[in-house]
Design a protein around this motif. Structure first.
Motif, PDB file in Angstrom:
ATOM      1  N   TYR A   1     -29.791 -32.842  -2.181  1.00 37.35           N
ATOM      2  CA  TYR A   1     -28.899 -32.066  -1.019  1.00 37.35           C
ATOM      3  C   TYR A   1     -28.585 -31.021  -0.588  1.00 37.35           C
ATOM      4  O   TYR A   1     -28.639 -30.109   0.266  1.00 37.35           O
ATOM      5  N   ALA A   2     -29.837 -30.417  -1.719  1.00 35.10           N
ATOM      6  CA  ALA A   2     -29.833 -28.911  -1.662  1.00 35.10           C
ATOM      7  C   ALA A   2     -30.760 -28.034  -0.046  1.00 35.10           C
ATOM      8  O   ALA A   2     -31.291 -28.012   0.585  1.00 35.10           O
ATOM      9  N   ILE A   3     -31.533 -29.502  -0.388  1.00 31.05           N
ATOM     10  CA  ILE A   3     -32.416 -30.270   0.779  1.00 31.05           C
ATOM     11  C   ILE A   3     -32.829 -30.366   1.718  1.00 31.05           C
ATOM     12  O   ILE A   3     -32.676 -29.478   2.835  1.00 31.05           O
ATOM     13  N   ASP A   4     -31.941 -30.867   1.676  1.00 32.12           N
ATOM     14  CA  ASP A   4     -30.968 -31.810   2.895  1.00 32.12           C
ATOM     15  C   ASP A   4     -30.336 -30.763   3.322  1.00 32.12           C
ATOM     16  O   ASP A   4     -30.114 -31.129   5.040  1.00 32.12           O
ATOM     17  N   PHE A   5     -29.660 -30.138   3.048  1.00 31.36           N
ATOM     18  CA  PHE A   5     -28.343 -28.929   3.377  1.00 31.36           C
ATOM     19  C   PHE A   5     -29.291 -27.817   4.296  1.00 31.36           C
ATOM     20  O   PHE A   5     -28.856 -27.510   5.144  1.00 31.36           O
ATOM     21  N   THR A   6     -30.150 -27.416   3.131  1.00 35.63           N
ATOM     22  CA  THR A   6     -30.870 -26.556   4.169  1.00 35.63           C
ATOM     23  C   THR A   6     -32.045 -25.969   5.271  1.00 35.63           C
ATOM     24  O   THR A   6     -32.601 -25.548   5.514  1.00 35.63           O
ATOM     25  N   THR A   7     -32.592 -27.782   5.406  1.00 34.61           N
ATOM     26  CA  THR A   7     -32.837 -28.074   6.127  1.00 34.61           C
ATOM     27  C   THR A   7     -32.695 -28.580   7.150  1.00 34.61           C
ATOM     28  O   THR A   7     -32.083 -29.995   7.269  1.00 34.61           O
TER      29      THR A   7
END
Length: 150
Positions: free
Chosen positions: A38-44
């Motif tokens: 979710y950190a990758i998804d949120f920042t991508t």
């Protein structure tokens, strides 16, 4: 001559404690992997899960490399944790979360430095070589953060 194979008196309790530790570390690891995704998804840019479901090759490459990099961090956080179960679970969780934060920031900084438009890259229907650069950044920085934890 008779040989008796005897288990230590604490074998049963050690076995149960070990099984409990595996389950608890598994839960912590799974929570960290969810947090990492979710950190990758949120920042991508874009919704990665939807882009991956659509089969967009660059989104798949970037997401897979991001998950692998998070796995490196989680595995090393667990491996480096204290031998005491409670302290080990806490340090795994703290090191894992900190590692995820550092990983996401480092990858975004590197993407900025290389001037890669990640949003258009991962939304492209055709393979874009830039996705390999983003994937390499994920994996390389994941290893760096993982080793920093150890």
């Amino acid at each position: 001559m008779t040989t008796t194979l005897a288990l230590p008196a604490t074998f049963g309790s050690d076995l149960v404690r070990g099984i409990g530790a595996i389950l608890l570390y598994g839960i912590v690891g799974l929570l960290l992997m969810f947090a990492g995704f979710y950190a990758i998804d949120f920042t991508t840019p874009g919704k990665l899960s939807k882009l991956v479901t659509r089969g967009l090759p660059n989104a798949v490459i970037v997401t897979a490399s991001g998950l692998l990099s998070m796995a490196f961090i989680v595995v090393v956080a667990i491996y480096s944790s204290a031998s005491d179960l409670t302290a080990g679970l806490i340090t795994s969780l703290v090191y894992g979360l900190l590692g995820i934060i550092v990983q996401v920031l480092a990858v975004r900084l590197l993407e900025w430095a290389t001037r890669i438009d990640v949003g258009s890259t991962i939304e492209s229907e055709k393979f874009a070589p830039a996705s390999i650069v983003v994937a390499a950044a994920h994996l390389g920085l994941g290893l760096v953060v993982a080793v920093a934890i150890s």
